[in-house]
Design a protein around this motif. Structure first.
Motif, PDB file in Angstrom:
ATOM      1  N   MET A   1       6.882  -0.885  13.627  1.00  0.00           N
ATOM      2  CA  MET A   1       6.556  -0.836  12.200  1.00  0.00           C
ATOM      3  C   MET A   1       5.164  -1.415  11.982  1.00  0.00           C
ATOM      4  O   MET A   1       4.913  -2.567  12.296  1.00  0.00           O
ATOM      5  CB  MET A   1       7.582  -1.631  11.411  1.00  0.00           C
ATOM      6  N   ARG A   2       4.252  -0.623  11.463  1.00  0.00           N
ATOM      7  CA  ARG A   2       2.874  -1.048  11.197  1.00  0.00           C
ATOM      8  C   ARG A   2       2.719  -1.261   9.685  1.00  0.00           C
ATOM      9  O   ARG A   2       3.004  -0.361   8.890  1.00  0.00           O
ATOM     10  CB  ARG A   2       1.872   0.000  11.693  1.00  0.00           C
ATOM     11  N   ILE A   3       2.278  -2.468   9.333  1.00  0.00           N
ATOM     12  CA  ILE A   3       2.224  -2.865   7.928  1.00  0.00           C
ATOM     13  C   ILE A   3       0.831  -3.361   7.563  1.00  0.00           C
ATOM     14  O   ILE A   3       0.229  -4.152   8.295  1.00  0.00           O
ATOM     15  CB  ILE A   3       3.246  -3.990   7.644  1.00  0.00           C
ATOM     16  N   ASP A   4       0.326  -2.901   6.432  1.00  0.00           N
ATOM     17  CA  ASP A   4      -0.847  -3.502   5.791  1.00  0.00           C
ATOM     18  C   ASP A   4      -0.293  -4.548   4.831  1.00  0.00           C
ATOM     19  O   ASP A   4       0.296  -4.217   3.803  1.00  0.00           O
ATOM     20  CB  ASP A   4      -1.641  -2.433   5.046  1.00  0.00           C
ATOM     21  N   ALA A   5      -0.464  -5.819   5.160  1.00  0.00           N
ATOM     22  CA  ALA A   5       0.195  -6.893   4.416  1.00  0.00           C
ATOM     23  C   ALA A   5      -0.564  -7.368   3.185  1.00  0.00           C
ATOM     24  O   ALA A   5      -0.155  -8.352   2.567  1.00  0.00           O
ATOM     25  CB  ALA A   5       0.449  -8.078   5.352  1.00  0.00           C
ATOM     26  N   THR A  42      -1.880   6.982   5.903  1.00  0.00           N
ATOM     27  CA  THR A  42      -1.494   8.129   6.724  1.00  0.00           C
ATOM     28  C   THR A  42      -2.422   8.293   7.914  1.00  0.00           C
ATOM     29  O   THR A  42      -1.972   8.514   9.047  1.00  0.00           O
ATOM     30  CB  THR A  42      -1.505   9.408   5.867  1.00  0.00           C
ATOM     31  N   ALA A  43      -3.707   8.166   7.676  1.00  0.00           N
ATOM     32  CA  ALA A  43      -4.684   8.365   8.745  1.00  0.00           C
ATOM     33  C   ALA A  43      -4.502   7.355   9.877  1.00  0.00           C
ATOM     34  O   ALA A  43      -4.771   7.670  11.048  1.00  0.00           O
ATOM     35  CB  ALA A  43      -6.102   8.260   8.184  1.00  0.00           C
ATOM     36  N   HIS A  44      -4.017   6.156   9.532  1.00  0.00           N
ATOM     37  CA  HIS A  44      -3.890   5.101  10.544  1.00  0.00           C
ATOM     38  C   HIS A  44      -2.438   4.808  10.920  1.00  0.00           C
ATOM     39  O   HIS A  44      -2.150   3.784  11.526  1.00  0.00           O
ATOM     40  CB  HIS A  44      -4.590   3.838  10.056  1.00  0.00           C
ATOM     41  N   ARG A  45      -1.540   5.695  10.535  1.00  0.00           N
ATOM     42  CA  ARG A  45      -0.138   5.609  10.934  1.00  0.00           C
ATOM     43  C   ARG A  45       0.482   4.277  10.519  1.00  0.00           C
ATOM     44  O   ARG A  45       1.230   3.656  11.276  1.00  0.00           O
ATOM     45  CB  ARG A  45       0.005   5.839  12.441  1.00  0.00           C
ATOM     46  N   LEU A  46       0.170   3.862   9.317  1.00  0.00           N
ATOM     47  CA  LEU A  46       0.759   2.642   8.766  1.00  0.00           C
ATOM     48  C   LEU A  46       2.047   2.999   8.035  1.00  0.00           C
ATOM     49  O   LEU A  46       2.093   3.955   7.253  1.00  0.00           O
ATOM     50  CB  LEU A  46      -0.236   1.949   7.838  1.00  0.00           C
ATOM     51  N   GLY A  72       8.358   5.477  -1.218  1.00  0.00           N
ATOM     52  CA  GLY A  72       6.926   5.317  -0.974  1.00  0.00           C
ATOM     53  C   GLY A  72       6.635   4.216   0.023  1.00  0.00           C
ATOM     54  O   GLY A  72       7.541   3.589   0.580  1.00  0.00           O
ATOM     55  N   PRO A  73       5.361   3.913   0.255  1.00  0.00           N
ATOM     56  CA  PRO A  73       4.983   2.952   1.284  1.00  0.00           C
ATOM     57  C   PRO A  73       5.035   1.494   0.869  1.00  0.00           C
ATOM     58  O   PRO A  73       4.933   0.617   1.729  1.00  0.00           O
ATOM     59  CB  PRO A  73       3.542   3.351   1.594  1.00  0.00           C
ATOM     60  N   VAL A  74       5.166   1.187  -0.434  1.00  0.00           N
ATOM     61  CA  VAL A  74       5.159  -0.203  -0.871  1.00  0.00           C
ATOM     62  C   VAL A  74       6.502  -0.835  -0.522  1.00  0.00           C
ATOM     63  O   VAL A  74       7.544  -0.480  -1.067  1.00  0.00           O
ATOM     64  CB  VAL A  74       4.884  -0.331  -2.378  1.00  0.00           C
ATOM     65  N   ARG A  75       6.471  -1.801   0.413  1.00  0.00           N
ATOM     66  CA  ARG A  75       7.699  -2.431   0.898  1.00  0.00           C
ATOM     67  C   ARG A  75       8.027  -3.705   0.139  1.00  0.00           C
ATOM     68  O   ARG A  75       9.152  -4.196   0.207  1.00  0.00           O
ATOM     69  CB  ARG A  75       7.559  -2.759   2.391  1.00  0.00           C
ATOM     70  N   GLY A  76       7.051  -4.259  -0.551  1.00  0.00           N
ATOM     71  CA  GLY A  76       7.289  -5.475  -1.314  1.00  0.00           C
ATOM     72  C   GLY A  76       6.067  -5.842  -2.123  1.00  0.00           C
ATOM     73  O   GLY A  76       4.966  -5.331  -1.884  1.00  0.00           O
ATOM     74  N   VAL A  77       6.262  -6.741  -3.087  1.00  0.00           N
ATOM     75  CA  VAL A  77       5.187  -7.171  -3.990  1.00  0.00           C
ATOM     76  C   VAL A  77       5.087  -8.691  -3.986  1.00  0.00           C
ATOM     77  O   VAL A  77       6.097  -9.397  -4.087  1.00  0.00           O
ATOM     78  CB  VAL A  77       5.459  -6.677  -5.433  1.00  0.00           C
ATOM     79  N   VAL A  78       3.859  -9.166  -3.831  1.00  0.00           N
ATOM     80  CA  VAL A  78       3.547 -10.574  -4.089  1.00  0.00           C
ATOM     81  C   VAL A  78       2.982 -10.620  -5.502  1.00  0.00           C
ATOM     82  O   VAL A  78       1.846 -10.205  -5.741  1.00  0.00           O
ATOM     83  CB  VAL A  78       2.540 -11.144  -3.069  1.00  0.00           C
ATOM     84  N   GLY A  79       3.792 -11.050  -6.434  1.00  0.00           N
ATOM     85  CA  GLY A  79       3.397 -11.035  -7.837  1.00  0.00           C
ATOM     86  C   GLY A  79       2.878 -12.373  -8.310  1.00  0.00           C
ATOM     87  O   GLY A  79       2.604 -13.283  -7.522  1.00  0.00           O
ATOM     88  N   TRP A  80       2.737 -12.493  -9.635  1.00  0.00           N
ATOM     89  CA  TRP A  80       2.264 -13.739 -10.243  1.00  0.00           C
ATOM     90  C   TRP A  80       3.391 -14.350 -11.060  1.00  0.00           C
ATOM     91  O   TRP A  80       4.215 -13.642 -11.662  1.00  0.00           O
ATOM     92  CB  TRP A  80       1.066 -13.492 -11.153  1.00  0.00           C
ATOM     93  N   ALA A  81       3.439 -15.666 -11.075  1.00  0.00           N
ATOM     94  CA  ALA A  81       4.333 -16.397 -11.964  1.00  0.00           C
ATOM     95  C   ALA A  81       3.705 -17.742 -12.274  1.00  0.00           C
ATOM     96  O   ALA A  81       2.929 -18.285 -11.480  1.00  0.00           O
ATOM     97  CB  ALA A  81       5.712 -16.586 -11.333  1.00  0.00           C
ATOM     98  N   PRO A 284       7.795  10.590  11.006  1.00  0.00           N
ATOM     99  CA  PRO A 284       6.643  10.305  11.875  1.00  0.00           C
ATOM    100  C   PRO A 284       5.329  10.672  11.199  1.00  0.00           C
ATOM    101  O   PRO A 284       5.202  11.717  10.549  1.00  0.00           O
ATOM    102  CB  PRO A 284       6.908  11.188  13.094  1.00  0.00           C
ATOM    103  N   ARG A 285       4.344   9.811  11.375  1.00  0.00           N
ATOM    104  CA  ARG A 285       3.033  10.072  10.809  1.00  0.00           C
ATOM    105  C   ARG A 285       2.257  10.997  11.728  1.00  0.00           C
ATOM    106  O   ARG A 285       2.478  11.024  12.945  1.00  0.00           O
ATOM    107  CB  ARG A 285       2.266   8.738  10.674  1.00  0.00           C
ATOM    108  N   PRO A 286       1.299  11.732  11.188  1.00  0.00           N
ATOM    109  CA  PRO A 286       0.474  12.603  12.032  1.00  0.00           C
ATOM    110  C   PRO A 286      -0.295  11.782  13.070  1.00  0.00           C
ATOM    111  O   PRO A 286      -0.634  10.627  12.796  1.00  0.00           O
ATOM    112  CB  PRO A 286      -0.487  13.243  11.025  1.00  0.00           C
ATOM    113  N   PRO A 287      -0.549  12.337  14.244  1.00  0.00           N
ATOM    114  CA  PRO A 287      -1.322  11.598  15.242  1.00  0.00           C
ATOM    115  C   PRO A 287      -2.727  11.362  14.751  1.00  0.00           C
ATOM    116  O   PRO A 287      -3.252  12.106  13.925  1.00  0.00           O
ATOM    117  CB  PRO A 287      -1.296  12.506  16.466  1.00  0.00           C
ATOM    118  N   ARG A 288      -3.382  10.328  15.286  1.00  0.00           N
ATOM    119  CA  ARG A 288      -4.764  10.033  14.897  1.00  0.00           C
ATOM    120  C   ARG A 288      -5.686  11.104  15.421  1.00  0.00           C
ATOM    121  O   ARG A 288      -5.450  11.658  16.483  1.00  0.00           O
ATOM    122  CB  ARG A 288      -5.186   8.685  15.475  1.00  0.00           C
TER     123      ARG A 288
END
Length: 288
Positions: A1-5, A42-46, A72-81, A284-288
């Motif tokens: 699993m590749r994640i942009d955090a 998509t381009a980076h298979r995230l 969609g790709p959003v797995r979670g939210v760091v919000g404000w409180a 599966p994402r498209p290959p790079r």
């Protein structure tokens, strides 16, 4: 699993972004929607992302949480409180599903010890009880207070955003390096490998100026407590998404395959409690 955090979205037609306080922000002074980010993922298979607040607004947090629904790709939210709100527990309980953490722009507080105020520490304890994470948006100035807060609330998981913003453009190393090292001694703190390009000279940065800072983070936290984050679209002030990812890949080039997997997804999954992708986005994402 590749994640942009770490990435942001905002709609300037719905609310202002007060931190865009000068001409320096003109290149990104427009609205950004999820559809603008998806081609990069998509381009980076995230496989997914963590969406992070950019204004001190419950309305914004609610809007961001709406993007967690579906496939969609959003797995979670760091919000404000408002951490100082005596009714914080009830506020958090009323928010929609998908909230994984809370963040406040501590770097903008006049008081460098804001994180150690009793009412703030009480709020951090509420986050711990709720099973949430707290993202630390601080600079080297606030790192001592961040360390004190981490020590005071050992049951809370903290994530240091943007490596505490070292002054890369000036080539400054201390006191940032020692203060980050001290913070890393606390096992309940992880660190995002993010935001470094915008701390460098936007028009003339080179990987060689930034990599020592990235590698220091990897050394003191260890790959198992480091998370890749693009900081898109803020990063585009200095670098394209492709360049930011390439820089992170260069910084982690000497790691084992398992260690790189932690930095590029495993740590985010563990710290934020992010599950495997599902629905359409799990294909599966498209290959790079």
């Amino acid at each position: 699993m590749r994640i942009d955090a770490h990435h942001h979205l905002w709609d300037l037609a719905r609310r202002d972004q007060p931190w865009m306080d000068g001409p320096w922000a003109d290149p990104i002074r427009r609205s950004y929607a999820l559809g603008d980010l998806i081609p990069h993922l998509t381009a980076h298979r995230l496989d997914g992302t963590v969406l992070v607040q950019s204004s001190s607004s419950y309305d914004e947090t609610t809007d961001l949480l709406a993007l967690v629904a579906g496939d969609g790709p959003v797995r979670g939210v760091v919000g404000w409180a408002d951490l100082t709100d005596p009714g914080l527990a009830d506020v958090l309980a009323a928010l929609p599903r998908g909230l994984v953490g809370i963040r406040h722009q501590v770097q903008d507080e006049p008081d460098p010890d804001w994180l150690t105020r009793p009412e703030v520490l009480r709020g951090l304890g509420v986050l711990a009880d709720a099973g949430l994470v707290y993202d630390l948006l601080v600079t080297p100035r606030e790192l001592p207070a961040a360390q004190a807060a981490v020590h005071a609330v050992p049951g809370l998981s903290f994530v240091l955003d943007h490596a505490a913003k070292p002054e890369v453009a000036r080539g400054a190393w201390q006191p940032w390096a020692d203060r980050v090292t001290a913070l890393a001694r606390h096992p309940n703190v992880s660190c995002k490998l993010s935001g470094l390009v915008t701390e460098a000279d936007w028009s003339a940065w080179r990987p060689g100026r930034i990599l020592p800072y990235a590698r220091h983070i990897l050394d003191v936290f260890g790959p198992g407590r480091v998370l890749f984050g693009s900081d898109w679209p803020v990063c585009t002030l200095a670098a394209a998404y492709d360049d930011v990812l390439a820089l992170a890949e260069s910084a982690t080039g000497g790691l084992t395959e398992a260690e790189r997997a932690a930095v590029f997804g495993g740590t985010a999954g563990r710290v934020y409690g992010i599950g495997a992708p599902h629905g359409r986005w799990a294909r599966p994402r498209p290959p790079r």
